[in-house]
Design a protein around this motif. Structure first.
Motif, PDB file in Angstrom:
ATOM      1  N   LYS A 110     -18.727  58.309  81.586  1.00  0.00           N
ATOM      2  CA  LYS A 110     -20.156  57.906  81.979  1.00  0.00           C
ATOM      3  C   LYS A 110     -20.892  59.031  82.591  1.00  0.00           C
ATOM      4  O   LYS A 110     -22.276  58.828  82.432  1.00  0.00           O
ATOM      5  CB  LYS A 110     -20.172  56.583  82.747  1.00  0.00           C
ATOM      6  CG  LYS A 110     -19.309  57.167  84.305  1.00  0.00           C
ATOM      7  CD  LYS A 110     -19.279  55.722  84.957  1.00  0.00           C
ATOM      8  CE  LYS A 110     -18.625  55.894  86.370  1.00  0.00           C
ATOM      9  NZ  LYS A 110     -18.514  54.674  86.941  1.00  0.00           N
ATOM     10  N   ASP A 111     -20.592  60.157  83.111  1.00  0.00           N
ATOM     11  CA  ASP A 111     -21.333  61.092  83.262  1.00  0.00           C
ATOM     12  C   ASP A 111     -21.310  62.512  82.224  1.00  0.00           C
ATOM     13  O   ASP A 111     -21.885  63.347  82.844  1.00  0.00           O
ATOM     14  CB  ASP A 111     -20.570  61.794  84.673  1.00  0.00           C
ATOM     15  CG  ASP A 111     -19.090  62.163  84.692  1.00  0.00           C
ATOM     16  OD1 ASP A 111     -18.586  62.035  83.209  1.00  0.00           O
ATOM     17  OD2 ASP A 111     -18.720  62.882  85.488  1.00  0.00           O
ATOM     18  N   ASP A 112     -20.773  62.072  81.298  1.00  0.00           N
ATOM     19  CA  ASP A 112     -21.136  63.023  80.135  1.00  0.00           C
ATOM     20  C   ASP A 112     -22.529  63.062  79.429  1.00  0.00           C
ATOM     21  O   ASP A 112     -23.222  62.115  78.926  1.00  0.00           O
ATOM     22  CB  ASP A 112     -20.310  62.338  78.754  1.00  0.00           C
ATOM     23  CG  ASP A 112     -20.113  63.711  77.799  1.00  0.00           C
ATOM     24  OD1 ASP A 112     -21.194  64.401  77.547  1.00  0.00           O
ATOM     25  OD2 ASP A 112     -19.037  63.516  77.112  1.00  0.00           O
ATOM     26  N   GLU A 113     -23.254  64.120  79.842  1.00  0.00           N
ATOM     27  CA  GLU A 113     -24.580  64.305  79.567  1.00  0.00           C
ATOM     28  C   GLU A 113     -25.091  64.161  78.175  1.00  0.00           C
ATOM     29  O   GLU A 113     -26.311  63.851  77.639  1.00  0.00           O
ATOM     30  CB  GLU A 113     -25.308  65.631  80.186  1.00  0.00           C
ATOM     31  CG  GLU A 113     -24.607  66.740  79.448  1.00  0.00           C
ATOM     32  CD  GLU A 113     -25.012  68.226  80.048  1.00  0.00           C
ATOM     33  OE1 GLU A 113     -24.836  69.239  79.481  1.00  0.00           O
ATOM     34  OE2 GLU A 113     -25.478  68.183  81.081  1.00  0.00           O
ATOM     35  N   ARG A 306     -16.588  68.105  78.096  1.00  0.00           N
ATOM     36  CA  ARG A 306     -15.404  67.099  78.485  1.00  0.00           C
ATOM     37  C   ARG A 306     -14.678  66.779  77.142  1.00  0.00           C
ATOM     38  O   ARG A 306     -13.933  65.714  77.172  1.00  0.00           O
ATOM     39  CB  ARG A 306     -16.122  65.744  78.723  1.00  0.00           C
ATOM     40  CG  ARG A 306     -17.147  65.973  79.696  1.00  0.00           C
ATOM     41  CD  ARG A 306     -16.688  66.412  81.413  1.00  0.00           C
ATOM     42  NE  ARG A 306     -15.692  65.401  81.516  1.00  0.00           N
ATOM     43  CZ  ARG A 306     -15.813  64.180  82.519  1.00  0.00           C
ATOM     44  NH1 ARG A 306     -17.204  64.291  82.935  1.00  0.00           N
ATOM     45  NH2 ARG A 306     -15.216  63.611  82.907  1.00  0.00           N
ATOM     46  N   ASN A 307     -14.962  67.638  75.967  1.00  0.00           N
ATOM     47  CA  ASN A 307     -13.993  67.315  74.749  1.00  0.00           C
ATOM     48  C   ASN A 307     -14.615  66.189  74.001  1.00  0.00           C
ATOM     49  O   ASN A 307     -13.859  65.836  73.144  1.00  0.00           O
ATOM     50  CB  ASN A 307     -12.615  67.126  75.080  1.00  0.00           C
ATOM     51  CG  ASN A 307     -11.741  68.619  74.776  1.00  0.00           C
ATOM     52  OD1 ASN A 307     -12.201  69.092  73.820  1.00  0.00           O
ATOM     53  ND2 ASN A 307     -11.118  69.043  75.703  1.00  0.00           N
ATOM     54  N   TYR A 332     -18.809  74.755  74.906  1.00  0.00           N
ATOM     55  CA  TYR A 332     -18.516  74.110  73.973  1.00  0.00           C
ATOM     56  C   TYR A 332     -17.035  74.312  73.439  1.00  0.00           C
ATOM     57  O   TYR A 332     -16.531  75.357  74.010  1.00  0.00           O
ATOM     58  CB  TYR A 332     -19.431  74.144  72.749  1.00  0.00           C
ATOM     59  CG  TYR A 332     -20.901  73.904  73.024  1.00  0.00           C
ATOM     60  CD1 TYR A 332     -21.374  72.630  72.698  1.00  0.00           C
ATOM     61  CD2 TYR A 332     -21.792  74.744  73.365  1.00  0.00           C
ATOM     62  CE1 TYR A 332     -22.613  72.215  72.707  1.00  0.00           C
ATOM     63  CE2 TYR A 332     -22.982  74.493  73.673  1.00  0.00           C
ATOM     64  CZ  TYR A 332     -23.546  73.207  73.400  1.00  0.00           C
ATOM     65  OH  TYR A 332     -24.765  72.720  73.380  1.00  0.00           O
ATOM     66  N   PHE A 333     -16.383  73.402  72.489  1.00  0.00           N
ATOM     67  CA  PHE A 333     -15.186  73.695  71.998  1.00  0.00           C
ATOM     68  C   PHE A 333     -15.352  73.541  70.364  1.00  0.00           C
ATOM     69  O   PHE A 333     -15.896  72.539  70.027  1.00  0.00           O
ATOM     70  CB  PHE A 333     -14.144  72.785  72.368  1.00  0.00           C
ATOM     71  CG  PHE A 333     -13.725  73.026  73.932  1.00  0.00           C
ATOM     72  CD1 PHE A 333     -12.629  73.999  73.982  1.00  0.00           C
ATOM     73  CD2 PHE A 333     -14.289  72.557  75.051  1.00  0.00           C
ATOM     74  CE1 PHE A 333     -12.091  74.225  75.539  1.00  0.00           C
ATOM     75  CE2 PHE A 333     -13.830  72.599  76.333  1.00  0.00           C
ATOM     76  CZ  PHE A 333     -12.835  73.532  76.655  1.00  0.00           C
ATOM     77  N   ALA A 364      -5.993  70.509  72.907  1.00  0.00           N
ATOM     78  CA  ALA A 364      -6.877  69.420  73.763  1.00  0.00           C
ATOM     79  C   ALA A 364      -7.238  68.416  72.824  1.00  0.00           C
ATOM     80  O   ALA A 364      -7.924  68.617  71.842  1.00  0.00           O
ATOM     81  CB  ALA A 364      -7.960  69.964  74.505  1.00  0.00           C
ATOM     82  N   ALA A 365      -7.156  67.016  73.155  1.00  0.00           N
ATOM     83  CA  ALA A 365      -7.761  65.951  72.258  1.00  0.00           C
ATOM     84  C   ALA A 365      -7.309  65.936  71.037  1.00  0.00           C
ATOM     85  O   ALA A 365      -8.172  65.603  70.086  1.00  0.00           O
ATOM     86  CB  ALA A 365      -9.429  65.945  72.368  1.00  0.00           C
ATOM     87  N   ALA A 366      -6.010  66.331  70.953  1.00  0.00           N
ATOM     88  CA  ALA A 366      -5.358  66.303  69.526  1.00  0.00           C
ATOM     89  C   ALA A 366      -5.929  67.231  68.461  1.00  0.00           C
ATOM     90  O   ALA A 366      -5.948  67.008  67.288  1.00  0.00           O
ATOM     91  CB  ALA A 366      -5.420  64.733  68.932  1.00  0.00           C
TER      92      ALA A 366
END
Length: 641
Positions: A110-113, A306-307, A332-333, A364-366
């Motif tokens: 919810k805090d992801d800009e 945040r991925n 970024y990723f 990360a994140a598969a």
């Protein structure tokens, strides 16, 4: 009537206890299991079930037929959201079936800009009856909803407090070049921003395309720019600062140790660009101890810190990809699905010029990813892509009133933001049109004449993507021509972008005239590569080997390809020595390619020294180092059979 009622009661008695939809869910946030989620099942305002996943990320909910359900999800890390299960239109003769629907439920921080949390006021997912014996997802709704979750770049606005204007920090951005020529970029030079009292505000560097940005600046206090070069390669050169739109802002002649460029208030306004972004891209190579190959036609993800996936694209046949709208001073990723590489394999990330950047070695994140920071640093500089290094394909479909009426044989014009016609295309019998390999434009418009009033039989013109997703409904006025000015969010659904690479024509074997627009000189069929050598040396450097590995891969793909490779020097030094040096360099390049298994009969090597300069920087002509560098090159000429 009595018999029908009895039959209905009998069906309910026999099958009622089995008449249910089973929803099996797996809660994930950025492909990672999410636990401790509270779940409410509601019918209107009535709460029918309460669940708590506690230490699990999974849940199972059983629902009776005959109602529309809303399933609410509450997790401390995410905004409240809900899905909708439409089970009120299932015929009674299907009540004997148990319908199971399984899904991954994607949560967002919810805090992801980058996430627009307001969209979760509507259902995040819809499940519907397919008319036979299954519950399925509402693909049209779900696809449309998913595209709204990630924010698009919105114009920055001046905030107000208690009726008074408040100065909001802004971004200043532009490009530095020689003599207003964007092809002569001033790269990797320190550029500093000072206030009106001469106090330093911020320092950064120009990137490989001369671009720079200062974020969080109060524009009313800006006084001047200063450019410095430790190499003293800019002495007496005319330096020009352009804004993001390419408009000339200020020019001055460089004198060591640095050039100070005072900025008027109007100059600062012209450099202010709160939507200033970079482009980044490169190439992915799948390598092992025995082989290298392009990671072609694979999905590449751009995620934030945040991925959370904010963009995705697909590599082309050479493994290249590009992302636009990269905000300065962010993290970024860049990644691919972990399944894209196996045991003993690694994914190499190269830049546009085939310089090795990194392995994708963060899991990360598969996804197998690499972290990218968009402040100035050498890695980000290397993967930055200028607009003039990009090309775009634009494609869509046009229908009248509904998808049963494709609009064929309509001439579509593509215009730039100055309303100049860039290209034209004709819709086919299915209403489809394509513009291939055009110069990249951040904004463009589409137009078509209403010849013989052929559009007047329709009240609305529908614009669809080639993936059959609706982009726009446009009301048509009788006698008016078709004019479409896409919003920023719509532009991304109309266009595909890629990095300009002349080798694409050769690896695809596309002989069409359009293919020669890929940077390949159609008359001489020559590709220029910046294969670098140490001063007065002819041994290959690591980056040169990466470029030649690409040439080898292309030649292995296109077995009929034959090349003449020629090496060239600048005018510094003795003419005879330069000729000999270029011959040795050409020989070294040829041997590297043939040692990889390419038949020597497919290659000719020649050294031209300084006899074929690309500019006027001959002997005793004063030139900057940037101009001399244009002449140091290796060219690959495609030979006719």
């Amino acid at each position: 009537m009595t018999i029908k009622i009895l039959l209905a009661l009998l069906l309910f008695t026999c099958f009622g206890q089995f008449a249910q939809v089973t929803v099996i869910g797996h809660n994930l946030v950025n492909n990672t299991k999410l636990t401790h989620t509270k779940i409410l099942v509601k019918d209107g305002n009535d709460i029918l079930q309460r669940l708590d996943t506690k230490t699990s990320s999974d849940f199972t909910i059983k629902l009776d037929y005959g109602k529309i359900y809303r399933i609410y999800f509450q997790n401390a890390a995410s905004p409240v959201m809900f899905m909708e299960v439409v089970a009120n239109n299932i015929p009674e003769d299907k009540y004997e079936y148990k319908m199971i629907y399984e899904l991954n439920v994607p949560f967002y921080y919810k805090d992801d800009e980058d996430v627009d949390t307001t969209v979760f006021l509507k259902p995040c997912h819809k499940i519907i009856y397919n008319g036979t014996t299954k519950m399925v997802e509402d693909t049209a709704y779900n696809g449309s909803f998913t595209k709204k979750i990630i924010k698009t770049n919105a114009l920055a606005e001046i905030k107000a407090a208690e009726g008074k204007a408040v100065e909001v920090p802004v971004t200043l951005g532009g490009r530095a070049c020689l003599n207003s020529d964007i092809k002569l970029c001033i790269t990797n030079k320190t550029i500093s921003l000072y206030d009106k009292k001469g106090v330093l505000i911020k320092v950064t560097k120009t990137n490989r395309s001369g671009a720079f940005a200062f974020t969080g600046v109060k524009s009313s206090n800006v006084g001047k720019l200063k450019i410095e070069s430790k190499e003293n390669d800019l002495n007496s050169a005319m330096i020009t600062i352009l804004n993001g739109a390419g408009k000339k802002i200020v020019s001055a002649k460089y004198m060591a140790p640095g050039l100070e460029m005072p900025l008027k208030d109007e100059d600062v306004r012209n450099l202010t660009d709160n939507n200033f972004t970079y482009n980044i891209g490169g190439k992915l190579i799948l390598s092992s101890s025995t082989q290298k190959k392009f990671l072609a036609n694979k999905t590449v993800y751009l995620s934030n810190k945040r991925n959370t996936v904010i963009k995705k694209t697909t590599t082309n046949i050479l493994g290249t990809f590009v992302f636009e709208d990269i905000k300065p001073d962010n993290t970024y990723f860049i990644g691919v699905d972990v399944r894209e590489s196996g045991n003993g394999e690694k994914i190499d990330f190269l830049n546009k010029d085939d310089k090795f950047i990194s392995h994708l070695d963060t899991i990360a994140a598969a996804r197998r990813s690499v972290k990218v920071s968009s402040d100035y640093n050498s890695a980000f500089n290397d993967i930055s892509i200028s607009d003039d290094e990009m090309r775009m394909n634009v494609k869509a479909k046009l229908f009248g009133d509904n998808t049963n009426n494709p609009i064929g044989k309509l001439k579509i014009l593509l215009l730039n933001d100055s309303y100049q016609v860039i290209d034209s295309a004709m819709t086919d019998d299915f209403g489809s049109f394509k513009f291939k390999y055009l110069p990249f434009l951040k904004r463009f418009y589409l137009s078509a004449e209403n010849t013989n009033n052929i559009l007047d039989v329709f009240n609305n013109i529908l614009v669809y993507s080639n993936e059959d997703n609706m982009i726009k409904i446009m009301t048509h006025e009788k006698g008016a021509k078709f004019n479409y000015k896409p919003l920023s969010s719509e532009l991304n659904k109309l266009k595909d972008i890629e990095i300009d690479d002349p080798w694409l024509e050769l690896v695809s074997g596309d002989p069409s005239p359009k293919s020669h627009q890929r940077g390949l000189n159609s008359s001489k069929k020559t590709i220029v590569e910046n294969i670098l050598f140490d001063n007065n040396q002819y041994e290959l450097l690591p980056q040169a080997k990466e470029i030649l590995d690409k040439v080898i891969l292309v030649m292995n793909t296109n077995k009929s390809l034959k090349l003449e490779l020629s090496a060239h020097t600048d005018s510094k030094g003795n003419d005879a020595d330069n000729l000999k040096l270029s011959q040795l360099r050409a020989k070294t390049v040829r041997e590297y390619i043939t040692n990889a298994g390419i038949d020597i009969s497919r290659l000719i090597s020649v050294g031209y020294g300084e006899s074929r300069l690309r500019n006027n920087c001959g002997n005793n002509v004063p030139c900057s180092e940037v101009e001399h560098a244009q002449n140091r090159r290796v060219e690959f000429k495609i030979l006719e059979d």
